[in-house]
Design a protein around this motif. Structure first.
Motif, PDB file in Angstrom:
ATOM      1  N   ASP A   1     -49.461  18.077 -18.070  1.00 58.08           N
ATOM      2  CA  ASP A   1     -48.446  18.578 -18.696  1.00 58.08           C
ATOM      3  C   ASP A   1     -47.250  18.894 -17.978  1.00 58.08           C
ATOM      4  O   ASP A   1     -46.300  18.572 -18.290  1.00 58.08           O
ATOM      5  CB  ASP A   1     -48.760  19.986 -19.296  1.00 58.08           C
ATOM      6  CG  ASP A   1     -47.965  20.544 -20.224  1.00 58.08           C
ATOM      7  OD1 ASP A   1     -47.284  19.651 -21.241  1.00 58.08           O
ATOM      8  OD2 ASP A   1     -47.297  21.743 -20.132  1.00 58.08           O
ATOM      9  N   LEU A   2     -47.222  19.554 -16.839  1.00 57.36           N
ATOM     10  CA  LEU A   2     -46.047  19.702 -15.679  1.00 57.36           C
ATOM     11  C   LEU A   2     -45.635  18.494 -15.515  1.00 57.36           C
ATOM     12  O   LEU A   2     -44.262  18.170 -15.713  1.00 57.36           O
ATOM     13  CB  LEU A   2     -46.842  20.118 -14.598  1.00 57.36           C
ATOM     14  CG  LEU A   2     -45.441  20.588 -13.512  1.00 57.36           C
ATOM     15  CD1 LEU A   2     -44.534  21.531 -13.969  1.00 57.36           C
ATOM     16  CD2 LEU A   2     -46.317  21.116 -12.277  1.00 57.36           C
ATOM     17  N   GLU A   3     -46.407  17.210 -15.022  1.00 57.76           N
ATOM     18  CA  GLU A   3     -45.738  16.249 -14.867  1.00 57.76           C
ATOM     19  C   GLU A   3     -44.843  15.261 -16.137  1.00 57.76           C
ATOM     20  O   GLU A   3     -43.781  15.127 -15.859  1.00 57.76           O
ATOM     21  CB  GLU A   3     -46.772  14.986 -14.132  1.00 57.76           C
ATOM     22  CG  GLU A   3     -46.315  13.814 -13.565  1.00 57.76           C
ATOM     23  CD  GLU A   3     -47.217  12.928 -13.242  1.00 57.76           C
ATOM     24  OE1 GLU A   3     -46.830  11.823 -13.298  1.00 57.76           O
ATOM     25  OE2 GLU A   3     -48.100  13.515 -13.033  1.00 57.76           O
ATOM     26  N   GLN A   4     -45.288  15.363 -17.057  1.00 54.38           N
ATOM     27  CA  GLN A   4     -44.850  15.032 -18.316  1.00 54.38           C
ATOM     28  C   GLN A   4     -43.727  15.745 -18.637  1.00 54.38           C
ATOM     29  O   GLN A   4     -42.600  15.056 -19.102  1.00 54.38           O
ATOM     30  CB  GLN A   4     -46.002  14.861 -19.336  1.00 54.38           C
ATOM     31  CG  GLN A   4     -45.325  14.382 -20.660  1.00 54.38           C
ATOM     32  CD  GLN A   4     -45.320  12.848 -20.491  1.00 54.38           C
ATOM     33  OE1 GLN A   4     -45.999  12.403 -19.705  1.00 54.38           O
ATOM     34  NE2 GLN A   4     -44.536  12.381 -21.432  1.00 54.38           N
TER      35      GLN A   4
ATOM     36  N   GLU B   1     -40.290  22.682  -2.801  1.00 53.19           N
ATOM     37  CA  GLU B   1     -41.028  23.013  -1.780  1.00 53.19           C
ATOM     38  C   GLU B   1     -41.041  21.706  -0.696  1.00 53.19           C
ATOM     39  O   GLU B   1     -40.527  21.860   0.335  1.00 53.19           O
ATOM     40  CB  GLU B   1     -42.425  23.559  -1.938  1.00 53.19           C
ATOM     41  CG  GLU B   1     -43.314  23.927  -0.823  1.00 53.19           C
ATOM     42  CD  GLU B   1     -42.850  24.984   0.067  1.00 53.19           C
ATOM     43  OE1 GLU B   1     -43.299  25.188   1.022  1.00 53.19           O
ATOM     44  OE2 GLU B   1     -41.905  25.550  -0.460  1.00 53.19           O
ATOM     45  N   SER B   2     -42.111  20.708  -1.294  1.00 55.45           N
ATOM     46  CA  SER B   2     -42.266  19.489  -0.458  1.00 55.45           C
ATOM     47  C   SER B   2     -42.132  18.123  -1.377  1.00 55.45           C
ATOM     48  O   SER B   2     -43.007  17.197  -0.847  1.00 55.45           O
ATOM     49  CB  SER B   2     -43.443  19.873   0.559  1.00 55.45           C
ATOM     50  OG  SER B   2     -44.544  20.181  -0.275  1.00 55.45           O
ATOM     51  N   LEU B   3     -41.652  18.254  -2.296  1.00 55.56           N
ATOM     52  CA  LEU B   3     -42.084  17.082  -3.324  1.00 55.56           C
ATOM     53  C   LEU B   3     -43.482  16.624  -3.612  1.00 55.56           C
ATOM     54  O   LEU B   3     -43.625  15.390  -3.292  1.00 55.56           O
ATOM     55  CB  LEU B   3     -41.155  15.723  -2.593  1.00 55.56           C
ATOM     56  CG  LEU B   3     -39.549  16.020  -2.784  1.00 55.56           C
ATOM     57  CD1 LEU B   3     -38.792  14.846  -2.287  1.00 55.56           C
ATOM     58  CD2 LEU B   3     -39.003  16.312  -4.350  1.00 55.56           C
ATOM     59  N   THR B   4     -44.098  17.448  -3.754  1.00 59.41           N
ATOM     60  CA  THR B   4     -45.592  17.362  -3.953  1.00 59.41           C
ATOM     61  C   THR B   4     -45.868  15.860  -4.558  1.00 59.41           C
ATOM     62  O   THR B   4     -45.373  15.618  -5.660  1.00 59.41           O
ATOM     63  CB  THR B   4     -46.351  18.440  -4.699  1.00 59.41           C
ATOM     64  OG1 THR B   4     -46.029  19.816  -4.030  1.00 59.41           O
ATOM     65  CG2 THR B   4     -47.953  18.266  -5.117  1.00 59.41           C
ATOM     66  N   PRO B   5     -46.556  14.990  -3.949  1.00 56.47           N
ATOM     67  CA  PRO B   5     -46.682  13.765  -4.730  1.00 56.47           C
ATOM     68  C   PRO B   5     -47.378  13.666  -6.034  1.00 56.47           C
ATOM     69  O   PRO B   5     -46.958  12.626  -6.957  1.00 56.47           O
ATOM     70  CB  PRO B   5     -47.415  12.850  -3.589  1.00 56.47           C
ATOM     71  CG  PRO B   5     -47.359  13.575  -2.269  1.00 56.47           C
ATOM     72  CD  PRO B   5     -47.020  14.935  -2.892  1.00 56.47           C
TER      73      PRO B   5
ATOM     74  N   GLY C   1     -44.406  11.947  -7.450  1.00 58.93           N
ATOM     75  CA  GLY C   1     -44.487  10.873  -6.720  1.00 58.93           C
ATOM     76  C   GLY C   1     -44.941   9.902  -7.849  1.00 58.93           C
ATOM     77  O   GLY C   1     -45.149   8.687  -7.179  1.00 58.93           O
ATOM     78  N   SER C   2     -44.729   9.985  -9.199  1.00 60.45           N
ATOM     79  CA  SER C   2     -44.927   8.973 -10.021  1.00 60.45           C
ATOM     80  C   SER C   2     -44.266   7.842 -10.039  1.00 60.45           C
ATOM     81  O   SER C   2     -42.758   8.045  -9.489  1.00 60.45           O
ATOM     82  CB  SER C   2     -45.105   9.457 -11.371  1.00 60.45           C
ATOM     83  OG  SER C   2     -43.853   9.750 -11.983  1.00 60.45           O
ATOM     84  N   THR C   3     -44.839   6.564 -10.490  1.00 58.84           N
ATOM     85  CA  THR C   3     -43.752   5.482 -10.646  1.00 58.84           C
ATOM     86  C   THR C   3     -42.889   5.674 -11.519  1.00 58.84           C
ATOM     87  O   THR C   3     -41.744   5.170 -11.503  1.00 58.84           O
ATOM     88  CB  THR C   3     -44.567   4.408 -10.620  1.00 58.84           C
ATOM     89  OG1 THR C   3     -45.481   4.305 -11.836  1.00 58.84           O
ATOM     90  CG2 THR C   3     -45.574   3.717  -9.563  1.00 58.84           C
ATOM     91  N   GLU C   4     -42.867   6.393 -12.798  1.00 58.17           N
ATOM     92  CA  GLU C   4     -42.197   6.717 -14.013  1.00 58.17           C
ATOM     93  C   GLU C   4     -41.047   7.360 -13.360  1.00 58.17           C
ATOM     94  O   GLU C   4     -40.034   7.126 -13.826  1.00 58.17           O
ATOM     95  CB  GLU C   4     -43.191   7.365 -15.085  1.00 58.17           C
ATOM     96  CG  GLU C   4     -44.310   6.483 -15.773  1.00 58.17           C
ATOM     97  CD  GLU C   4     -45.284   6.480 -14.855  1.00 58.17           C
ATOM     98  OE1 GLU C   4     -46.270   5.564 -15.013  1.00 58.17           O
ATOM     99  OE2 GLU C   4     -45.559   7.119 -14.051  1.00 58.17           O
ATOM    100  N   LEU C   5     -41.282   8.618 -12.743  1.00 50.05           N
ATOM    101  CA  LEU C   5     -40.017   9.192 -12.203  1.00 50.05           C
ATOM    102  C   LEU C   5     -39.118   8.750 -11.473  1.00 50.05           C
ATOM    103  O   LEU C   5     -37.814   8.630 -11.575  1.00 50.05           O
ATOM    104  CB  LEU C   5     -40.693  10.701 -11.603  1.00 50.05           C
ATOM    105  CG  LEU C   5     -39.536  11.419 -11.188  1.00 50.05           C
ATOM    106  CD1 LEU C   5     -38.745  11.994 -12.129  1.00 50.05           C
ATOM    107  CD2 LEU C   5     -40.304  12.563 -10.161  1.00 50.05           C
TER     108      LEU C   5
END
Length: 155
Positions: free
Chosen positions: A7-10, A28-32, A36-40
């Protein structure tokens, strides 16, 4: 807690996809698993290649941790298009904050009060709160420092 993460990623992608001109990201550290998604990465690439004035700015509190698991899509994208996607390391007092946020076009935002928690508030049309977060981001950005760890490799 996988559902909360999804849900957070979406929701993060939804805010980023709504940007038409600029995006500001404080992490903080761009948590993958979140960033890190290809969509983003594709969304940000599309944003910055859409017009010469479009840009993405990323401020990271712990740049040394960003690449600890290997290459990161957003870092690679910034290395590919450094004139439109910039990354800086946070300096005091921003380097001690525990919140993370993303702001799209001074209108939409996603705010995590605690970077270790997947709970977030997201609004696509809240110019007042987005402006307050952006003002804070601008201050931190102005004092941010280039990061050797995340800089484009110029050989």
């Amino acid at each position: 807690m996988e559902g909360a993460h999804d849900d957070l990623e979406q929701r993060l992608w939804h805010i980023a996809a709504g940007a038409e001109r600029e995006l500001a990201l404080f992490s903080e550290s761009l948590t993958p698993r979140i960033y890190g998604s290809t969509e983003l990465a594709a969304t940000l690439r599309s944003l910055v290649t859409g017009h010469a004035k479009h840009r993405v700015r990323i401020l990271v509190r712990r740049p040394e941790q960003v690449l600890s698991d290997g290459a990161h899509r957003l870092v690679e994208l910034a290395r590919t298009i450094p004139s439109r996607i910039q990354i800086r390391a946070a300096t005091p007092p921003a380097d001690t904050l525990r919140a993370e946020w993303i702001i799209a076009d001074r209108q939409g935002y996603l705010l995590r009060h605690e970077f270790t928690d997947d709970h977030a508030v997201a609004r696509r049309d809240d110019a007042g709160r987005a402006a307050a977060l952006l003002a804070q981001f601008e201050t931190y950005w102005a004092h941010g420092a280039p990061s050797r760890e995340l800089a484009a490799l110029r050989l």
